[in-house]
Motif scaffolding. Structure first.
Motif, PDB file in Angstrom:
ATOM      1  N   ARG A 274       0.806  -1.221   0.000  1.00  0.00           N
ATOM      2  CA  ARG A 274       0.000   0.000   0.000  1.00  0.00           C
ATOM      3  C   ARG A 274       0.838   1.269   0.000  1.00  0.00           C
ATOM      4  NH1 ARG A 274      -4.589  -0.284  -1.893  1.00  0.00           N
ATOM      5  NH2 ARG A 274      -5.308   1.464  -0.645  1.00  0.00           N
ATOM      6  N   THR A 275       2.144   1.160  -0.148  1.00  0.00           N
ATOM      7  CA  THR A 275       2.987   2.348  -0.223  1.00  0.00           C
ATOM      8  C   THR A 275       3.025   2.854  -1.665  1.00  0.00           C
ATOM      9  OG1 THR A 275       5.007   1.117  -0.715  1.00  0.00           O
ATOM     10  CG2 THR A 275       4.438   1.408   1.612  1.00  0.00           C
ATOM     11  N   PRO A 276       3.390   4.124  -1.883  1.00  0.00           N
ATOM     12  CA  PRO A 276       3.556   4.604  -3.254  1.00  0.00           C
ATOM     13  C   PRO A 276       4.534   3.753  -4.056  1.00  0.00           C
ATOM     14  CG  PRO A 276       3.531   6.449  -1.743  1.00  0.00           C
ATOM     15  CD  PRO A 276       3.523   5.210  -0.891  1.00  0.00           C
ATOM     16  N   PHE A 277       5.594   3.292  -3.401  1.00  0.00           N
ATOM     17  CA  PHE A 277       6.550   2.419  -4.065  1.00  0.00           C
ATOM     18  C   PHE A 277       5.872   1.128  -4.512  1.00  0.00           C
ATOM     19  CE2 PHE A 277       9.532  -1.150  -3.799  1.00  0.00           C
ATOM     20  CZ  PHE A 277      10.569  -0.720  -4.615  1.00  0.00           C
ATOM     21  N   GLY A 278       5.119   0.496  -3.606  1.00  0.00           N
ATOM     22  CA  GLY A 278       4.446  -0.749  -3.944  1.00  0.00           C
ATOM     23  C   GLY A 278       3.397  -0.567  -5.021  1.00  0.00           C
ATOM     24  N   MET A 279       2.674   0.555  -4.981  1.00  0.00           N
ATOM     25  CA  MET A 279       1.659   0.814  -6.009  1.00  0.00           C
ATOM     26  C   MET A 279       2.310   1.006  -7.369  1.00  0.00           C
ATOM     27  SD  MET A 279      -1.404   0.980  -4.433  1.00  0.00           S
ATOM     28  CE  MET A 279      -2.525   2.226  -5.063  1.00  0.00           C
ATOM     29  N   ALA A 280       3.474   1.676  -7.399  1.00  0.00           N
ATOM     30  CA  ALA A 280       4.193   1.858  -8.665  1.00  0.00           C
ATOM     31  C   ALA A 280       4.669   0.514  -9.205  1.00  0.00           C
ATOM     32  CB  ALA A 280       5.374   2.802  -8.465  1.00  0.00           C
ATOM     33  N   ILE A 281       5.195  -0.353  -8.328  1.00  0.00           N
ATOM     34  CA  ILE A 281       5.616  -1.685  -8.755  1.00  0.00           C
ATOM     35  C   ILE A 281       4.420  -2.472  -9.259  1.00  0.00           C
ATOM     36  CG2 ILE A 281       6.618  -3.877  -8.002  1.00  0.00           C
ATOM     37  CD1 ILE A 281       8.614  -1.584  -8.260  1.00  0.00           C
ATOM     38  N   GLY A 282       3.262  -2.290  -8.625  1.00  0.00           N
ATOM     39  CA  GLY A 282       2.053  -2.965  -9.086  1.00  0.00           C
ATOM     40  C   GLY A 282       1.690  -2.571 -10.506  1.00  0.00           C
ATOM     41  N   ALA A 283       1.790  -1.270 -10.821  1.00  0.00           N
ATOM     42  CA  ALA A 283       1.494  -0.810 -12.171  1.00  0.00           C
ATOM     43  C   ALA A 283       2.514  -1.339 -13.172  1.00  0.00           C
ATOM     44  CB  ALA A 283       1.452   0.720 -12.207  1.00  0.00           C
ATOM     45  N   ILE A 284       3.787  -1.258 -12.807  1.00  0.00           N
ATOM     46  CA  ILE A 284       4.854  -1.763 -13.683  1.00  0.00           C
ATOM     47  C   ILE A 284       4.681  -3.257 -13.923  1.00  0.00           C
ATOM     48  CG2 ILE A 284       7.346  -2.201 -13.827  1.00  0.00           C
ATOM     49  CD1 ILE A 284       7.681   0.400 -12.139  1.00  0.00           C
ATOM     50  N   GLY A 285       4.400  -3.997 -12.844  1.00  0.00           N
ATOM     51  CA  GLY A 285       4.257  -5.435 -12.957  1.00  0.00           C
ATOM     52  C   GLY A 285       3.030  -5.847 -13.746  1.00  0.00           C
ATOM     53  N   ALA A 286       1.917  -5.139 -13.556  1.00  0.00           N
ATOM     54  CA  ALA A 286       0.697  -5.475 -14.288  1.00  0.00           C
ATOM     55  C   ALA A 286       0.903  -5.295 -15.784  1.00  0.00           C
ATOM     56  CB  ALA A 286      -0.461  -4.615 -13.791  1.00  0.00           C
ATOM     57  N   VAL A 287       1.506  -4.169 -16.162  1.00  0.00           N
ATOM     58  CA  VAL A 287       1.792  -3.939 -17.579  1.00  0.00           C
ATOM     59  C   VAL A 287       2.825  -4.941 -18.080  1.00  0.00           C
ATOM     60  CG1 VAL A 287       2.697  -2.273 -19.245  1.00  0.00           C
ATOM     61  CG2 VAL A 287       1.207  -1.499 -17.415  1.00  0.00           C
ATOM     62  N   GLY A 288       3.794  -5.274 -17.216  1.00  0.00           N
ATOM     63  CA  GLY A 288       4.854  -6.199 -17.591  1.00  0.00           C
ATOM     64  C   GLY A 288       4.408  -7.644 -17.653  1.00  0.00           C
ATOM     65  N   GLU A 289       3.213  -7.961 -17.166  1.00  0.00           N
ATOM     66  CA  GLU A 289       2.660  -9.305 -17.324  1.00  0.00           C
ATOM     67  C   GLU A 289       1.571  -9.316 -18.392  1.00  0.00           C
ATOM     68  OE1 GLU A 289       1.493 -11.259 -13.690  1.00  0.00           O
ATOM     69  OE2 GLU A 289       3.516 -12.071 -13.502  1.00  0.00           O
ATOM     70  N   PHE A 290       0.694  -8.318 -18.362  1.00  0.00           N
ATOM     71  CA  PHE A 290      -0.414  -8.294 -19.317  1.00  0.00           C
ATOM     72  C   PHE A 290       0.083  -7.996 -20.730  1.00  0.00           C
ATOM     73  CE2 PHE A 290      -4.294  -6.463 -21.252  1.00  0.00           C
ATOM     74  CZ  PHE A 290      -5.137  -7.539 -21.035  1.00  0.00           C
ATOM     75  N   GLY A 291       1.048  -7.066 -20.863  1.00  0.00           N
ATOM     76  CA  GLY A 291       1.585  -6.734 -22.187  1.00  0.00           C
ATOM     77  C   GLY A 291       2.197  -7.936 -22.888  1.00  0.00           C
ATOM     78  N   PRO A 292       3.109  -8.685 -22.215  1.00  0.00           N
ATOM     79  CA  PRO A 292       3.654  -9.883 -22.844  1.00  0.00           C
ATOM     80  C   PRO A 292       2.598 -10.928 -23.195  1.00  0.00           C
ATOM     81  CG  PRO A 292       5.069  -9.207 -21.053  1.00  0.00           C
ATOM     82  CD  PRO A 292       3.849  -8.340 -20.990  1.00  0.00           C
ATOM     83  N   LEU A 293       1.554 -11.067 -22.368  1.00  0.00           N
ATOM     84  CA  LEU A 293       0.493 -12.022 -22.690  1.00  0.00           C
ATOM     85  C   LEU A 293      -0.216 -11.634 -23.981  1.00  0.00           C
ATOM     86  CD1 LEU A 293      -1.120 -12.684 -19.173  1.00  0.00           C
ATOM     87  CD2 LEU A 293       0.395 -14.181 -20.486  1.00  0.00           C
ATOM     88  N   ILE A 294      -0.440 -10.341 -24.170  1.00  0.00           N
ATOM     89  CA  ILE A 294      -1.039  -9.866 -25.419  1.00  0.00           C
ATOM     90  C   ILE A 294      -0.103 -10.149 -26.587  1.00  0.00           C
ATOM     91  CG2 ILE A 294      -1.830  -7.828 -26.674  1.00  0.00           C
ATOM     92  CD1 ILE A 294      -3.711  -8.644 -24.456  1.00  0.00           C
ATOM     93  N   ALA A 295       1.184  -9.864 -26.400  1.00  0.00           N
ATOM     94  CA  ALA A 295       2.168 -10.095 -27.462  1.00  0.00           C
ATOM     95  C   ALA A 295       2.254 -11.574 -27.826  1.00  0.00           C
ATOM     96  CB  ALA A 295       3.533  -9.565 -27.032  1.00  0.00           C
ATOM     97  N   ILE A 296       2.227 -12.455 -26.819  1.00  0.00           N
ATOM     98  CA  ILE A 296       2.251 -13.897 -27.077  1.00  0.00           C
ATOM     99  C   ILE A 296       1.027 -14.298 -27.896  1.00  0.00           C
ATOM    100  CG2 ILE A 296       2.002 -16.170 -25.982  1.00  0.00           C
ATOM    101  CD1 ILE A 296       3.708 -15.112 -23.667  1.00  0.00           C
TER     102      ILE A 296
END
Length: 402
Positions: A140-162
């Motif tokens: 729930r920290t700003p750091f954790g929320m930023a990692i959440g956004a980076i990670g979500a894009v970094g998992e969902f984006g590759p799934l779309i590309a695959i």
């Protein structure tokens, strides 16, 4: 069955041993449990002791674990993290990563292998990072929320590309099929908003401590349906698992906090107490360490591939660091962003199955993913020190991420 029986016994033993080792070493350094799961799997696998062997049954369980990992990742997404500056920069960072990854892959192996390499290097293991962030009190920290956004894009984006480039169809047709799946997932999300929340939550509450366990049964129904639809459309099953997590989060959004916490505890028990450890341990068991040891040049390429992950994924991920972050925090964001394994395992498996990628090349990329999980979160949490928490009683706001 001769090979299957010892493996079925050994994996639970290692699953129990991993948190014990993590707790013992935690007095000196905070090491993620997945590190021990991977290392223990390698030790007992065919490349070293040979006590555990690959098998179809355990492979199926491992796939369930991978799907559950992506389900949890989808259910943990904080949509507020995608608003404003953080969301835009997380998306921009991933676009730079996929472009840089494919360009680097094209230099190494032109053609379809370049796409596989690019997708692997542009991934972020959100499902792996979430338990680490949770255990460190960073979700729930700003750091954790930023990692959440980076990670979500970094998992969902590759799934779309695959789904578009590695589905065995022309990209145009794959895009149409993906759009059809998107419509179905959108309908599922619409249903999640329209389902009678009060009646459902009352039934969830009534069965929380009975053999009915309606919430968990409904969860697996949603997961099974969306995974089955993604497989029917010849898309990666992880896309359906991720979407199922998002749908589940929306369905439980208005539940009483105590009920939601109880259900989340049960989901975590199924995921991190059973299925996810099977995936990580079995990834270690099936890791082709022998090929790397047989060719020292390939073994030396593993840290080179890790460096490529840091450059291709880590540097662009730093764009989404919360405004005003210190240099140490920005580096920590980059290290977390460059942590990747599940997508790397999935995409390299596709490459090997389709004879686009050799087993040795896949082992180099998976080895780099393992090293990223082993090293990068540990260094990132050490750089971070104590988290700067959001004040209690107040949910994170957009200005926490600005």
């Amino acid at each position: 069955m001769d090979d299957l029986e010892p493996t079925l016994l050994i994996i639970p033993i290692l699953a129990v041993l991993a948190p014990l080792l993590a707790r013992a070493i935690g007095r000196v350094a905070r090491v993620p449990i997945v590190v021990f799961e991977l290392i223990l799997g390698i030790i007992v696998g065919p490349s070293l002791l040979g006590w555990a062997q690959p098998s179809d049954f355990v492979d199926t369980l491992s796939n369930f674990g991978l799907a559950m990992l992506f389900f949890v990742a989808g259910s943990e997404i904080e949509f507020i993290a995608f608003r404003g500056r953080t969301g835009r920069r997380a998306a921009l960072g991933w676009l730079l990563s996929i472009a840089g990854g494919i360009a680097l892959g094209w230099i190494i192996a032109p053609g379809e292998p370049a796409v596989i390499i690019g997708i692997a290097l542009a991934s972020t293991a959100l499902g792996t990072l979430l338990p680490i962030l949770r255990d460190a009190g960073e979700l729930r920290t700003p750091f954790g929320m930023a990692i959440g956004a980076i990670g979500a894009v970094g998992e969902f984006g590759p799934l779309i590309a695959i789904s578009i480039f590695l589905g065995g169809r022309e990209p145009g047709i794959s895009t149409i099929v993906l759009a059809a799946f998107g419509v179905i997932a959108g309908l599922a999300i619409w249903f999640a908003f329209r389902v009678p929340q009060g009646a459902m939550h009352r039934f969830v509450n009534a069965t929380l401590h009975t053999s009915g366990q309606f919430a968990i049964r409904l969860l697996f129904l949603i997961l099974g349906v969306l995974v089955a639809i993604s497989i029917f459309f010849d898309l990666d099953m992880l896309l359906g698992a991720f979407a199922a997590g998002v749908v589940w989060k929306l369905m439980m959004r208005d539940a009483a906090p105590a009920d939601r916490a109880a259900v989340e505890s049960k989901v975590e028990a199924v995921a991190f107490g059973f299925l996810v450890p099977v995936f990580f341990i079995y990834t270690g068991v099936t890791f082709d360490l022998a090929s790397l040891l047989a060719q020292p040049v390939l073994f030396l390429l593993v840290p080179v591939a890790l460096l490529a992950l840091l450059i291709v994924r880590g540097l662009p991920a730093m764009l989404a660091a919360p405004q005003g972050s210190s240099r140490r925090d920005r580096i920590a964001v980059g290290l977390m962003g460059a942590t990747g394994l599940p997508i790397i395992v999935a995409v390299t498996a596709i490459g090997v199955d389709e004879d686009v990628l050799t087993s040795a090349s896949a082992s180099v990329l998976v080895g780099a993913g393992m090293l990223s999980v082993l090293i990068l979160p540990l260094v990132a949490t050490a750089l971070r020190g104590e988290p700067t928490t959001v004040p209690p009683g107040r949910p994170a706001r957009e200005d926490d991420l600005a």
